[in-house]
Design a protein around this motif. Structure first.
Motif, PDB file in Angstrom:
ATOM      1  N   ALA A 157       0.832  -1.204   0.000  1.00 29.99           N
ATOM      2  CA  ALA A 157       0.000   0.000   0.000  1.00 29.99           C
ATOM      3  C   ALA A 157       0.868   1.256   0.000  1.00 29.99           C
ATOM      4  CB  ALA A 157      -0.934   0.003   1.202  1.00 29.99           C
ATOM      5  N   PHE A 158       2.038   1.166   0.625  1.00 28.92           N
ATOM      6  CA  PHE A 158       2.958   2.304   0.606  1.00 28.92           C
ATOM      7  C   PHE A 158       3.720   2.390  -0.711  1.00 28.92           C
ATOM      8  CE2 PHE A 158       2.545   2.066   5.258  1.00 28.92           C
ATOM      9  CZ  PHE A 158       2.358   3.408   5.538  1.00 28.92           C
ATOM     10  N   LEU A 159       4.011   1.254  -1.326  1.00 27.15           N
ATOM     11  CA  LEU A 159       4.834   1.241  -2.535  1.00 27.15           C
ATOM     12  C   LEU A 159       4.005   1.324  -3.809  1.00 27.15           C
ATOM     13  CD1 LEU A 159       7.331  -1.562  -1.456  1.00 27.15           C
ATOM     14  CD2 LEU A 159       7.661   0.919  -1.344  1.00 27.15           C
ATOM     15  N   SER A 204       0.151   1.567  -4.344  1.00 30.47           N
ATOM     16  CA  SER A 204      -1.108   1.710  -3.615  1.00 30.47           C
ATOM     17  C   SER A 204      -2.260   0.850  -4.128  1.00 30.47           C
ATOM     18  CB  SER A 204      -1.534   3.173  -3.597  1.00 30.47           C
ATOM     19  OG  SER A 204      -0.580   3.926  -2.893  1.00 30.47           O
ATOM     20  N   PRO A 205      -2.569   0.843  -5.433  1.00 24.46           N
ATOM     21  CA  PRO A 205      -3.719   0.038  -5.870  1.00 24.46           C
ATOM     22  C   PRO A 205      -3.542  -1.459  -5.590  1.00 24.46           C
ATOM     23  CG  PRO A 205      -3.101   1.605  -7.569  1.00 24.46           C
ATOM     24  CD  PRO A 205      -2.029   1.648  -6.528  1.00 24.46           C
ATOM     25  N   VAL A 206      -2.335  -1.970  -5.778  1.00 24.25           N
ATOM     26  CA  VAL A 206      -2.074  -3.387  -5.526  1.00 24.25           C
ATOM     27  C   VAL A 206      -2.177  -3.673  -4.029  1.00 24.25           C
ATOM     28  CG1 VAL A 206      -0.348  -5.218  -5.708  1.00 24.25           C
ATOM     29  CG2 VAL A 206      -0.624  -3.591  -7.574  1.00 24.25           C
ATOM     30  N   GLY A 207      -1.604  -2.817  -3.210  1.00 20.87           N
ATOM     31  CA  GLY A 207      -1.691  -2.982  -1.771  1.00 20.87           C
ATOM     32  C   GLY A 207      -3.127  -2.919  -1.274  1.00 20.87           C
ATOM     33  N   LEU A 208      -3.930  -2.064  -1.883  1.00 18.35           N
ATOM     34  CA  LEU A 208      -5.342  -1.950  -1.515  1.00 18.35           C
ATOM     35  C   LEU A 208      -6.063  -3.269  -1.773  1.00 18.35           C
ATOM     36  CD1 LEU A 208      -7.873  -0.330  -0.723  1.00 18.35           C
ATOM     37  CD2 LEU A 208      -8.006   0.432  -3.095  1.00 18.35           C
ATOM     38  N   ILE A 209      -5.849  -3.836  -2.942  1.00 18.77           N
ATOM     39  CA  ILE A 209      -6.520  -5.091  -3.287  1.00 18.77           C
ATOM     40  C   ILE A 209      -6.077  -6.221  -2.362  1.00 18.77           C
ATOM     41  CG2 ILE A 209      -6.730  -6.853  -5.089  1.00 18.77           C
ATOM     42  CD1 ILE A 209      -6.552  -4.478  -7.113  1.00 18.77           C
ATOM     43  N   ILE A 210      -4.787  -6.327  -2.133  1.00 21.07           N
ATOM     44  CA  ILE A 210      -4.277  -7.395  -1.266  1.00 21.07           C
ATOM     45  C   ILE A 210      -4.782  -7.200   0.166  1.00 21.07           C
ATOM     46  CG2 ILE A 210      -2.174  -8.335  -0.230  1.00 21.07           C
ATOM     47  CD1 ILE A 210      -0.857  -7.979  -2.969  1.00 21.07           C
ATOM     48  N   SER A 211      -4.865  -5.964   0.619  1.00 19.95           N
ATOM     49  CA  SER A 211      -5.369  -5.708   1.971  1.00 19.95           C
ATOM     50  C   SER A 211      -6.845  -6.061   2.094  1.00 19.95           C
ATOM     51  CB  SER A 211      -5.143  -4.241   2.343  1.00 19.95           C
ATOM     52  OG  SER A 211      -3.766  -3.971   2.427  1.00 19.95           O
ATOM     53  N   ILE A 212      -7.613  -5.836   1.045  1.00 21.94           N
ATOM     54  CA  ILE A 212      -9.032  -6.221   1.066  1.00 21.94           C
ATOM     55  C   ILE A 212      -9.153  -7.738   1.155  1.00 21.94           C
ATOM     56  CG2 ILE A 212     -11.151  -6.305  -0.312  1.00 21.94           C
ATOM     57  CD1 ILE A 212     -10.393  -3.463  -1.319  1.00 21.94           C
ATOM     58  N   VAL A 213      -8.341  -8.451   0.375  1.00 23.90           N
ATOM     59  CA  VAL A 213      -8.347  -9.915   0.439  1.00 23.90           C
ATOM     60  C   VAL A 213      -7.947 -10.380   1.844  1.00 23.90           C
ATOM     61  CG1 VAL A 213      -7.234 -12.005  -0.444  1.00 23.90           C
ATOM     62  CG2 VAL A 213      -7.947 -10.203  -2.034  1.00 23.90           C
ATOM     63  N   ALA A 214      -6.936  -9.740   2.418  1.00 27.66           N
ATOM     64  CA  ALA A 214      -6.498 -10.103   3.771  1.00 27.66           C
ATOM     65  C   ALA A 214      -7.597  -9.838   4.794  1.00 27.66           C
ATOM     66  CB  ALA A 214      -5.238  -9.323   4.134  1.00 27.66           C
ATOM     67  N   MET A 215      -8.336  -8.748   4.619  1.00 22.17           N
ATOM     68  CA  MET A 215      -9.436  -8.424   5.527  1.00 22.17           C
ATOM     69  C   MET A 215     -10.524  -9.502   5.462  1.00 22.17           C
ATOM     70  SD  MET A 215     -10.889  -6.254   7.679  1.00 22.17           S
ATOM     71  CE  MET A 215     -10.480  -4.554   7.468  1.00 22.17           C
ATOM     72  N   VAL A 216     -10.860  -9.945   4.256  1.00 30.55           N
ATOM     73  CA  VAL A 216     -11.876 -10.986   4.092  1.00 30.55           C
ATOM     74  C   VAL A 216     -11.400 -12.280   4.746  1.00 30.55           C
ATOM     75  CG1 VAL A 216     -13.042 -12.440   2.375  1.00 30.55           C
ATOM     76  CG2 VAL A 216     -12.876  -9.966   2.013  1.00 30.55           C
ATOM     77  N   LYS A 217     -10.138 -12.641   4.527  1.00 27.93           N
ATOM     78  CA  LYS A 217      -9.596 -13.862   5.146  1.00 27.93           C
ATOM     79  C   LYS A 217      -9.589 -13.742   6.667  1.00 27.93           C
ATOM     80  CE  LYS A 217      -6.725 -16.078   1.747  1.00 27.93           C
ATOM     81  NZ  LYS A 217      -5.491 -16.822   1.596  1.00 27.93           N
ATOM     82  N   ALA A 218      -9.241 -12.578   7.178  1.00 30.42           N
ATOM     83  CA  ALA A 218      -9.198 -12.383   8.627  1.00 30.42           C
ATOM     84  C   ALA A 218     -10.593 -12.494   9.230  1.00 30.42           C
ATOM     85  CB  ALA A 218      -8.582 -11.024   8.958  1.00 30.42           C
ATOM     86  N   ARG A 219     -11.581 -11.965   8.568  1.00 31.17           N
ATOM     87  CA  ARG A 219     -12.958 -12.057   9.081  1.00 31.17           C
ATOM     88  C   ARG A 219     -13.451 -13.496   9.066  1.00 31.17           C
ATOM     89  NH1 ARG A 219     -16.300  -6.759   7.024  1.00 31.17           N
ATOM     90  NH2 ARG A 219     -15.206  -5.306   8.390  1.00 31.17           N
ATOM     91  N   ARG A 220     -13.111 -14.222   8.002  1.00 28.47           N
ATOM     92  CA  ARG A 220     -13.545 -15.622   7.915  1.00 28.47           C
ATOM     93  C   ARG A 220     -12.889 -16.480   8.991  1.00 28.47           C
ATOM     94  NH1 ARG A 220     -13.461 -16.638   1.414  1.00 28.47           N
ATOM     95  NH2 ARG A 220     -15.342 -15.443   0.965  1.00 28.47           N
ATOM     96  N   SER A 221     -11.623 -16.190   9.292  1.00 26.33           N
ATOM     97  CA  SER A 221     -10.918 -17.005  10.280  1.00 26.33           C
ATOM     98  C   SER A 221     -11.115 -16.492  11.704  1.00 26.33           C
ATOM     99  CB  SER A 221      -9.428 -17.066   9.954  1.00 26.33           C
ATOM    100  OG  SER A 221      -8.827 -15.790  10.126  1.00 26.33           O
ATOM    101  N   GLY A 222     -11.720 -15.320  11.853  1.00 27.12           N
ATOM    102  CA  GLY A 222     -11.980 -14.771  13.171  1.00 27.12           C
ATOM    103  C   GLY A 222     -10.750 -14.203  13.853  1.00 27.12           C
ATOM    104  N   THR A 223      -9.746 -13.832  13.081  1.00 26.23           N
ATOM    105  CA  THR A 223      -8.523 -13.266  13.655  1.00 26.23           C
ATOM    106  C   THR A 223      -8.551 -11.751  13.561  1.00 26.23           C
ATOM    107  OG1 THR A 223      -7.353 -13.431  11.546  1.00 26.23           O
ATOM    108  CG2 THR A 223      -7.182 -15.310  13.033  1.00 26.23           C
ATOM    109  N   GLY A 224      -7.566 -11.120  14.161  1.00 28.60           N
ATOM    110  CA  GLY A 224      -7.463  -9.669  14.115  1.00 28.60           C
ATOM    111  C   GLY A 224      -7.207  -9.182  12.698  1.00 28.60           C
ATOM    112  N   ASN A 225      -7.730  -8.034  12.391  1.00 27.43           N
ATOM    113  CA  ASN A 225      -7.582  -7.507  11.037  1.00 27.43           C
ATOM    114  C   ASN A 225      -7.070  -6.067  11.024  1.00 27.43           C
ATOM    115  OD1 ASN A 225      -9.855  -6.212  11.948  1.00 27.43           O
ATOM    116  ND2 ASN A 225     -11.259  -7.263  10.588  1.00 27.43           N
ATOM    117  N   GLY A 226      -6.334  -5.676  12.045  1.00 26.79           N
ATOM    118  CA  GLY A 226      -5.836  -4.307  12.133  1.00 26.79           C
ATOM    119  C   GLY A 226      -4.870  -3.947  11.018  1.00 26.79           C
ATOM    120  N   LEU A 227      -3.950  -4.856  10.701  1.00 20.50           N
ATOM    121  CA  LEU A 227      -3.008  -4.577   9.616  1.00 20.50           C
ATOM    122  C   LEU A 227      -3.716  -4.505   8.272  1.00 20.50           C
ATOM    123  CD1 LEU A 227       0.131  -6.698  10.539  1.00 20.50           C
ATOM    124  CD2 LEU A 227      -0.044  -4.222  10.404  1.00 20.50           C
ATOM    125  N   ALA A 228      -4.692  -5.367   8.076  1.00 22.41           N
ATOM    126  CA  ALA A 228      -5.449  -5.329   6.825  1.00 22.41           C
ATOM    127  C   ALA A 228      -6.196  -4.005   6.709  1.00 22.41           C
ATOM    128  CB  ALA A 228      -6.412  -6.503   6.746  1.00 22.41           C
TER     129      ALA A 228
END
Length: 106
Positions: free
Chosen positions: A24-26, A28-52
């Protein structure tokens, strides 16, 4: 074993979140997409999603800055084209008028 699958899921989601924040720092659009995917995975697994979430915020801001910057550059291109056309054949420093403003040829 069920326990091992959960650990792999959590660590891969965490790694994806970290990757999303860094990208996201380097890039941005690619980091945004990967962070959204990470957020979805974090919600499904019930883990923290602060970094996402941080990756999404930084990715959104960076992408917005890129889009605004692209529009600014595109709006200036016609002025540069007009300046180069008017300065063609003139000496450096010669005064010309571009869109009502007096400028000097480069």
């Amino acid at each position: 074993m069920p326990g091992e699958g959960g650990v792999v899921q959590r660590s891969s989601g965490r790694a994806l979140s970290i990757t999303g924040v860094v990208l996201a720092f380097l890039i941005s659009p690619v980091g945004l997409i990967i962070s959204i995917v990470a957020m979805v995975k974090a919600r499904r697994s019930g883990t923290g999603n602060g970094l996402a979430l941080a990756g999404i915020i930084v990715g959104l801001l960076g992408t917005a800055i890129l889009v605004v910057g692209a529009f600014v550059v595109m709006s200036l291109v016609p002025n540069f084209i007009e300046l180069t056309e008017q300065c063609q054949g003139l000496a450096s420093g010669a005064p010309v008028e571009v869109n009502g403003a007096k400028v000097q040829c480069p």
